[in-house]
Design a protein around this motif. Structure first.
Motif, PDB file in Angstrom:
ATOM      1  N   LEU A 109       0.822  -1.199   0.000  1.00 56.34           N
ATOM      2  CA  LEU A 109       0.000   0.000   0.000  1.00 56.34           C
ATOM      3  C   LEU A 109       0.864   1.260   0.000  1.00 56.34           C
ATOM      4  O   LEU A 109       0.540   2.253  -0.655  1.00 56.34           O
ATOM      5  CB  LEU A 109      -0.938  -0.016   1.206  1.00 56.34           C
ATOM      6  CG  LEU A 109      -2.145   0.908   1.067  1.00 56.34           C
ATOM      7  CD1 LEU A 109      -3.368   0.283   1.696  1.00 56.34           C
ATOM      8  CD2 LEU A 109      -1.877   2.260   1.683  1.00 56.34           C
ATOM      9  N   VAL A 110       1.975   1.207   0.722  1.00 53.86           N
ATOM     10  CA  VAL A 110       2.896   2.345   0.731  1.00 53.86           C
ATOM     11  C   VAL A 110       3.455   2.591  -0.665  1.00 53.86           C
ATOM     12  O   VAL A 110       3.630   3.742  -1.082  1.00 53.86           O
ATOM     13  CB  VAL A 110       4.026   2.105   1.751  1.00 53.86           C
ATOM     14  CG1 VAL A 110       5.185   3.067   1.530  1.00 53.86           C
ATOM     15  CG2 VAL A 110       3.482   2.247   3.172  1.00 53.86           C
ATOM     16  N   ASP A 111       3.718   1.526  -1.420  1.00 50.69           N
ATOM     17  CA  ASP A 111       4.207   1.697  -2.790  1.00 50.69           C
ATOM     18  C   ASP A 111       3.177   2.411  -3.656  1.00 50.69           C
ATOM     19  O   ASP A 111       3.530   3.191  -4.550  1.00 50.69           O
ATOM     20  CB  ASP A 111       4.563   0.344  -3.397  1.00 50.69           C
ATOM     21  CG  ASP A 111       5.939  -0.139  -2.966  1.00 50.69           C
ATOM     22  OD1 ASP A 111       6.633   0.616  -2.259  1.00 50.69           O
ATOM     23  OD2 ASP A 111       6.325  -1.264  -3.335  1.00 50.69           O
ATOM     24  N   ALA A 112       1.898   2.151  -3.412  1.00 57.19           N
ATOM     25  CA  ALA A 112       0.850   2.885  -4.127  1.00 57.19           C
ATOM     26  C   ALA A 112       0.919   4.367  -3.772  1.00 57.19           C
ATOM     27  O   ALA A 112       0.772   5.242  -4.637  1.00 57.19           O
ATOM     28  CB  ALA A 112      -0.524   2.310  -3.790  1.00 57.19           C
ATOM     29  N   GLY A 113       1.158   4.665  -2.495  1.00 57.57           N
ATOM     30  CA  GLY A 113       1.298   6.057  -2.077  1.00 57.57           C
ATOM     31  C   GLY A 113       2.507   6.727  -2.699  1.00 57.57           C
ATOM     32  O   GLY A 113       2.450   7.900  -3.098  1.00 57.57           O
ATOM     33  N   LYS A 114       3.627   5.998  -2.793  1.00 62.74           N
ATOM     34  CA  LYS A 114       4.819   6.550  -3.444  1.00 62.74           C
ATOM     35  C   LYS A 114       4.520   6.913  -4.897  1.00 62.74           C
ATOM     36  O   LYS A 114       4.958   7.958  -5.404  1.00 62.74           O
ATOM     37  CB  LYS A 114       5.961   5.529  -3.409  1.00 62.74           C
ATOM     38  CG  LYS A 114       6.542   5.236  -2.044  1.00 62.74           C
ATOM     39  CD  LYS A 114       7.615   4.160  -2.175  1.00 62.74           C
ATOM     40  CE  LYS A 114       8.127   3.689  -0.835  1.00 62.74           C
ATOM     41  NZ  LYS A 114       9.102   2.585  -0.970  1.00 62.74           N
ATOM     42  N   PHE A 115       3.792   6.029  -5.575  1.00 60.64           N
ATOM     43  CA  PHE A 115       3.450   6.256  -6.979  1.00 60.64           C
ATOM     44  C   PHE A 115       2.630   7.534  -7.131  1.00 60.64           C
ATOM     45  O   PHE A 115       2.918   8.381  -7.987  1.00 60.64           O
ATOM     46  CB  PHE A 115       2.675   5.050  -7.516  1.00 60.64           C
ATOM     47  CG  PHE A 115       2.288   5.154  -8.963  1.00 60.64           C
ATOM     48  CD1 PHE A 115       3.098   4.613  -9.949  1.00 60.64           C
ATOM     49  CD2 PHE A 115       1.113   5.785  -9.343  1.00 60.64           C
ATOM     50  CE1 PHE A 115       2.748   4.709 -11.293  1.00 60.64           C
ATOM     51  CE2 PHE A 115       0.751   5.888 -10.679  1.00 60.64           C
ATOM     52  CZ  PHE A 115       1.574   5.347 -11.659  1.00 60.64           C
ATOM     53  N   VAL A 116       1.606   7.682  -6.292  1.00 59.38           N
ATOM     54  CA  VAL A 116       0.731   8.855  -6.383  1.00 59.38           C
ATOM     55  C   VAL A 116       1.506  10.125  -6.063  1.00 59.38           C
ATOM     56  O   VAL A 116       1.387  11.145  -6.763  1.00 59.38           O
ATOM     57  CB  VAL A 116      -0.477   8.692  -5.440  1.00 59.38           C
ATOM     58  CG1 VAL A 116      -1.311   9.969  -5.417  1.00 59.38           C
ATOM     59  CG2 VAL A 116      -1.341   7.511  -5.876  1.00 59.38           C
ATOM     60  N   ALA A 117       2.319  10.096  -5.007  1.00 55.61           N
ATOM     61  CA  ALA A 117       3.086  11.280  -4.620  1.00 55.61           C
ATOM     62  C   ALA A 117       4.049  11.696  -5.725  1.00 55.61           C
ATOM     63  O   ALA A 117       4.192  12.889  -6.030  1.00 55.61           O
ATOM     64  CB  ALA A 117       3.847  11.009  -3.323  1.00 55.61           C
ATOM     65  N   ALA A 118       4.710  10.713  -6.345  1.00 57.89           N
ATOM     66  CA  ALA A 118       5.649  11.026  -7.421  1.00 57.89           C
ATOM     67  C   ALA A 118       4.918  11.555  -8.649  1.00 57.89           C
ATOM     68  O   ALA A 118       5.374  12.494  -9.308  1.00 57.89           O
ATOM     69  CB  ALA A 118       6.452   9.780  -7.784  1.00 57.89           C
ATOM     70  N   ARG A 119       3.792  10.970  -8.948  1.00 55.42           N
ATOM     71  CA  ARG A 119       3.045  11.359 -10.149  1.00 55.42           C
ATOM     72  C   ARG A 119       2.546  12.793 -10.073  1.00 55.42           C
ATOM     73  O   ARG A 119       2.519  13.510 -11.082  1.00 55.42           O
ATOM     74  CB  ARG A 119       1.870  10.404 -10.339  1.00 55.42           C
ATOM     75  CG  ARG A 119       1.162  10.546 -11.672  1.00 55.42           C
ATOM     76  CD  ARG A 119       0.047   9.523 -11.784  1.00 55.42           C
ATOM     77  NE  ARG A 119      -0.479   9.458 -13.137  1.00 55.42           N
ATOM     78  CZ  ARG A 119      -1.527   8.720 -13.488  1.00 55.42           C
ATOM     79  NH1 ARG A 119      -2.149   7.977 -12.582  1.00 55.42           N
ATOM     80  NH2 ARG A 119      -1.953   8.712 -14.737  1.00 55.42           N
ATOM     81  N   TYR A 120       2.167  13.220  -8.870  1.00 54.11           N
ATOM     82  CA  TYR A 120       1.597  14.556  -8.718  1.00 54.11           C
ATOM     83  C   TYR A 120       2.532  15.531  -8.019  1.00 54.11           C
ATOM     84  O   TYR A 120       2.133  16.654  -7.693  1.00 54.11           O
ATOM     85  CB  TYR A 120       0.260  14.464  -7.973  1.00 54.11           C
ATOM     86  CG  TYR A 120      -0.804  13.799  -8.812  1.00 54.11           C
ATOM     87  CD1 TYR A 120      -1.542  14.528  -9.737  1.00 54.11           C
ATOM     88  CD2 TYR A 120      -1.026  12.431  -8.718  1.00 54.11           C
ATOM     89  CE1 TYR A 120      -2.493  13.919 -10.529  1.00 54.11           C
ATOM     90  CE2 TYR A 120      -1.977  11.805  -9.508  1.00 54.11           C
ATOM     91  CZ  TYR A 120      -2.706  12.555 -10.421  1.00 54.11           C
ATOM     92  OH  TYR A 120      -3.637  11.937 -11.217  1.00 54.11           O
ATOM     93  N   GLY A 121       3.773  15.124  -7.783  1.00 60.23           N
ATOM     94  CA  GLY A 121       4.756  16.030  -7.207  1.00 60.23           C
ATOM     95  C   GLY A 121       4.413  16.516  -5.821  1.00 60.23           C
ATOM     96  O   GLY A 121       4.637  17.684  -5.485  1.00 60.23           O
TER      97      GLY A 121
END
Length: 423
Positions: A109-121
């Motif tokens: 689940l944390v990896d999903a959060g990393k993806f979202v944070a990176a995608r939207y800066g």
């Protein structure tokens, strides 16, 4: 088949000047959730909106309540499915007023959060809710979906919180934490061996911090969630500083074992539990390979055999053929063999020490947790483990000695004997 993307396309810049804030120190200990709201105001404006990515539950509710003291909270909850979180992560659309992403959960689940944070800066805070993961600090986001597993270069979190009171009282989770910590010995060995080959021999392979964590676990009467949580928090920080510690042959083989289980429509155990099965055979495979080095002839890997093996975990033949052709050549294989020969005595000595530690820890894990029904009985055969070792090199990850063994043409011939070690 896995896909790899070097970066995630950012739809918003992290900062106007493109820089990144210096990561905040971790919050760690029992009850430190109370300090989270104040720490978050150092990475996002107080009163702004935060996006919480989590699974609904008691611990998630406590995290949400804490965040709400200083932020307006929106939440994104994935559906409970065995298909992974890739589609969920790609579907998340933070509102324009969101200034912070908070991912609360286990490593997936944390990896999903990393993806979202990176995608939207956006800045990222991670709240660890499982003691059985060590990748909370890494910048890689591994997302599994219906079309396979993707590994993305995302972001490291600005803040990580480890509150042991939020962890589940679970013998299985503690065993998985125990296993994933012990298997980091193989990761450290891989980092050391491949560092010699690539000229990074002066870099810290992480042996010291891994050995300290394993020693603390082995000396405890029965590791509880606080002790295993401390060990994996320490190792998570180490993996953030040295990404090679999060990979290695045991982790790659465990990933292959999970793919094998899913290809049969079976539910795989936690990653740490699977690494318990693969770590000891891998280190014995390494020892067997190193024993051949004085007179090692290089042979061509059997591509047809690898295609057949990859088909058994339902990798498409076209993707499999591309994977084999992409990885057939290892630059400087003869040079690698020469360097490994030069350091053979030291490498074999390390293998023997790690082998003894892993053999003891595997027995201890099974003995400590069997009283509550924790068991590997009928989970995997020697053939399953052997296939996982043979296919470890087809899982995308960092450098490992097993990839050199494959390129030298010795992998398939050595795995049969090594796989017998997993019982």
């Amino acid at each position: 088949m896995e896909e790899t993307k070097n970066t995630i396309e950012n739809e918003h810049s992290r900062e106007e000047d493109g820089t990144r804030r210096k990561p905040h120190a971790d919050l760690e200990g029992t009850g430190v959730l109370r300090d989270l709201p104040g720490a978050l105001t150092e990475i996002a404006p107080e009163g702004s909106r935060a996006l919480l990515i989590a699974c609904e539950g008691k611990s998630e509710a406590a995290v949400r309540e804490a965040i709400a003291r200083k932020f307006r909270v929106s939440a994104a909850y994935p559906e409970k499915t065995s298909d992974g979180l890739k589609e969920f992560a790609k579907s998340v659309r933070p509102g324009e007023d969101v200034k912070l992403v908070i991912a609360a959960g286990d490593g997936e689940l944390v990896d999903a959060g990393k993806f979202v944070a990176a995608r939207y800066g956006l800045p990222l805070c991670v709240v660890a809710l499982s003691q059985a993961d060590v990748n909370y600090h890494t910048f890689v986001s591994t997302l599994r979906g219906r079309d396979g597993t993707g590994k993305y270069r995302a972001v490291k979190p600005d803040l990580v919180l480890f509150d042991y009171s939020l962890y589940p009282d679970s013998d299985v989770r503690n065993a998985a934490a125990y296993g994933i910590a012990c298997s980091r010995l193989v990761s450290a060995f891989d980092a050391f061996a491949t560092g010699l080959v690539s000229g990074r021999e002066n870099e810290d392979s992480g042996f010291g911090i891994v050995a300290k964590s394993v020693a603390e676990l082995l000396s405890a009467d029965k590791p509880d969630k606080e002790l295993t949580g401390k060990a994996t928090a320490r190792l998570s920080r180490a993996c953030g500083e040295n990404p090679r510690l999060s990979g290695g042959g045991a982790a790659l083989a465990a990933e292959a074992l999970e793919a094998l289980k899913r290809s049969r429509n079976e539910i795989p155990k936690l990653r740490g539990e699977n690494e318990v099965l693969t770590a000891l055979p891998i280190i014995r495979l390494y020892a067997a390979f190193l024993s051949l080095l004085p007179t090692l002839p290089v042979a061509a890997p059997d591509g047809n055999l690898r295609l057949e093996l990859m088909a058994r975990i339902k990798i498409s033949p076209f993707a499999a053929a591309r994977a084999i052709s992409d990885r057939e050549e290892l630059v400087g294989l003869e040079r690698a063999a020469y360097i490994l020969k030069e350091y053979r005595a030291d490498l074999v000595s390390r293998c023997l020490i790690i082998e003894k530690t892993l053999a003891y820890s595997a027995k201890r894990i099974k003995r400590l947790y069997k009283d509550k029904g924790y068991s590997y009985n009928n989970y995997a055969t020697a053939s399953d483990v052997g296939l996982s070792l043979a296919l470890a090199t087809e899982m995308r990850g960092g450098d490992s000695l097993i990839k050199i063994i494959k390129q030298a043409g010795y992998l398939e011939g050595l795995v049969t004997g090594a796989a017998r070690a997993f019982r």
